[in-house]
Each structure stands twice: as structure tokens, then as C-alpha cells.
Scaffold this motif. Sequence first.
Motif, short mmCIF file in Angstrom:
data_model
loop_
_atom_site.label_atom_id
_atom_site.label_comp_id
_atom_site.label_asym_id
_atom_site.label_seq_id
_atom_site.Cartn_x
_atom_site.Cartn_y
_atom_site.Cartn_z
N LYS A 123 0.84 -0.81 -0.14
CA LYS A 123 0.15 -0.41 0.02
C LYS A 123 1.15 1.24 0.05
O LYS A 123 1.99 1.57 0.78
CB LYS A 123 -0.61 0.18 1.36
N ILE A 124 0.77 2.18 -0.96
CA ILE A 124 1.04 3.68 -1.04
C ILE A 124 1.19 4.37 0.30
O ILE A 124 -0.27 4.40 0.37
CB ILE A 124 1.50 4.28 -2.16
N LEU A 125 1.69 4.59 1.22
CA LEU A 125 1.60 6.10 1.69
C LEU A 125 1.83 7.12 1.83
O LEU A 125 2.89 7.32 0.95
CB LEU A 125 2.68 5.07 3.13
N GLN A 126 0.87 7.87 2.27
CA GLN A 126 0.74 9.44 0.97
C GLN A 126 1.22 9.77 2.69
O GLN A 126 1.07 9.77 3.57
CB GLN A 126 -1.00 9.93 0.92
N PHE A 127 1.74 11.27 1.64
CA PHE A 127 2.67 12.14 2.48
C PHE A 127 1.98 12.86 2.89
O PHE A 127 0.72 13.76 1.98
CB PHE A 127 3.76 12.84 1.65
N SER A 128 1.48 13.63 4.18
CA SER A 128 0.64 14.22 4.77
C SER A 128 1.47 15.85 4.49
O SER A 128 2.59 15.77 4.22
CB SER A 128 0.80 14.09 6.22
N GLU A 129 0.41 16.81 4.78
CA GLU A 129 1.06 18.18 4.30
C GLU A 129 2.20 18.86 4.83
O GLU A 129 3.26 19.42 3.94
CB GLU A 129 -0.25 19.57 4.64
N GLU A 130 2.06 18.08 6.92
CA GLU A 130 2.81 18.92 7.10
C GLU A 130 4.30 17.61 6.56
O GLU A 130 5.61 18.61 6.64
CB GLU A 130 2.09 18.43 8.76
N GLU A 131 4.27 16.20 6.77
CA GLU A 131 5.52 15.96 6.39
C GLU A 131 5.97 16.41 4.96
O GLU A 131 7.35 15.98 5.16
CB GLU A 131 4.93 14.49 6.32
N THR A 132 5.02 16.65 4.14
CA THR A 132 5.86 16.63 2.87
C THR A 132 6.12 18.66 3.35
O THR A 132 7.55 18.66 2.30
CB THR A 132 4.50 17.40 2.08
N ASP A 133 6.21 19.27 3.67
CA ASP A 133 6.98 20.49 3.69
C ASP A 133 8.35 20.56 4.84
O ASP A 133 8.63 21.18 4.08
CB ASP A 133 6.09 21.59 4.46
N LYS A 134 8.08 19.27 5.61
CA LYS A 134 9.38 18.95 6.20
C LYS A 134 10.08 18.80 5.59
O LYS A 134 11.28 19.10 6.10
CB LYS A 134 9.15 17.46 7.28
N MET A 135 9.69 17.63 4.78
CA MET A 135 10.87 17.23 3.90
C MET A 135 11.59 17.85 2.80
O MET A 135 12.17 17.74 2.29
CB MET A 135 10.05 16.24 3.42
N LEU A 136 10.61 18.58 2.26
CA LEU A 136 10.92 19.58 1.06
C LEU A 136 12.24 20.54 2.22
O LEU A 136 12.99 21.21 1.21
CB LEU A 136 9.61 20.38 0.58
#
Length: 200
Positions: free
Chosen positions: A76-89
Motif C-alpha cells: 500500500k502506498i503511504l501518502q505524505f501529509s502536508e506537514e510531512e511534505t513541507d518538513k521533507m521539502l
Amino acid sequence: MNKINGYTEEEAKSLVQYVCDGLNAGKNLSGIFAQYAQKTGRAKGSVRNYYYALLRSSGDERVKNLLNGTGLKAEKILQFSEEETDKMLKAILTQKSKGISVRKAVLNLSGGDDKLMLRYQNKYRNVLTKQPERIERLMRECGLSVAVEDDARKKLENEINVLYDRLASSLKEENKRLTAVVKRLTDENSLLKLQIKNSY
């Protein structure tokens, strides 16, 4: 079976068998994809994408038969949350501002985990393409100069333009050379025809 990413049913069987053999030999999927890509002349990413697309096409009877008994299944593909996306970026952009490539930055962030690295890289590219304003906002939040990103983009565009001009110039030169060869051969052909005609 309809083609998926350009593969025939025979190619699908070949890949499934190759993956099963590789996994049974203790190899990881990333290595298997790379080896299969090298063997078939396809890109590793194309092989990986096809493999997962095939696993998700289990509604097709022929795909079911092909995968039956293999134990292969898509995670199953786990989607990034918006918070996780911003932190990673932000982490990628901060490393990038220090001269580290995006590839190296996502490798650092993933701790060497191939799957996670790929997810980070794909997410970064996706946001960069579809939401450049988000990248700019995050850069400002990190205290990074947006102008640096613009400069990098301009530099890349300039390099592409220089390469294009070089290729165009090279093609023009090659065209001139071939035109001269064709003219010489045409003249020689005309001369031979004239000699043959005069010999009768």
C-alpha cells in the motif's frame, strides 16, 4: 492482456519470473529491477513502474493467472501529509542551498532506504513542477534566497541553450559536408554516364 507501459504479455511473464527468481535468491527489488533493465535495455524506473502497475491490475483475469502462486503483491502506498511534505521539502532545500544535489539530499534523508529515497525524490520533483510557489514559500521560511533557485534554473536553461546551439551547429556542418559529398557523387555519376555514352 492489454499492454501496460508498452509490455507484451510475454514480457510480463518474463518480468514476473525474473522477479520471483531474484527474490528467491535473496535479492532486493531495487537490484532486480536494475538487472532486468540492463538485460532488456529498458530504464530501471520503467521496469519498476511497470511491475507495480502490473500488480495493481489484478482485476484482469490474465494478470491474476500470471501472478497466481507467486506471492507477489503491491504494498500500500503511504501518502505524505502536508506537514510531512513541507518538513521533507525544507530539509532538501536546506541541503541544496549548501551545494548538495537533490539526489544526495534525498539519500541523506532516507538513510539509504531505496524506497523512501525514491518517494522523497518523486515528491520533490512533483511539487517543484506543479507547485513552484510552494517551493518558494518554503525557501523563504527557511531563510533561503529564492533568487538562488532562480539563478540555478537560469543556469540550467543557459546550459540547455548552449547544448542546443552546439548540436544545431554540428548538424549544419554535417549537412554541408553531406551536401558536398552528394554533389561530388552526382558530378562523378554524370561524368561516368558521359564516358559510357562516348564509348559506344
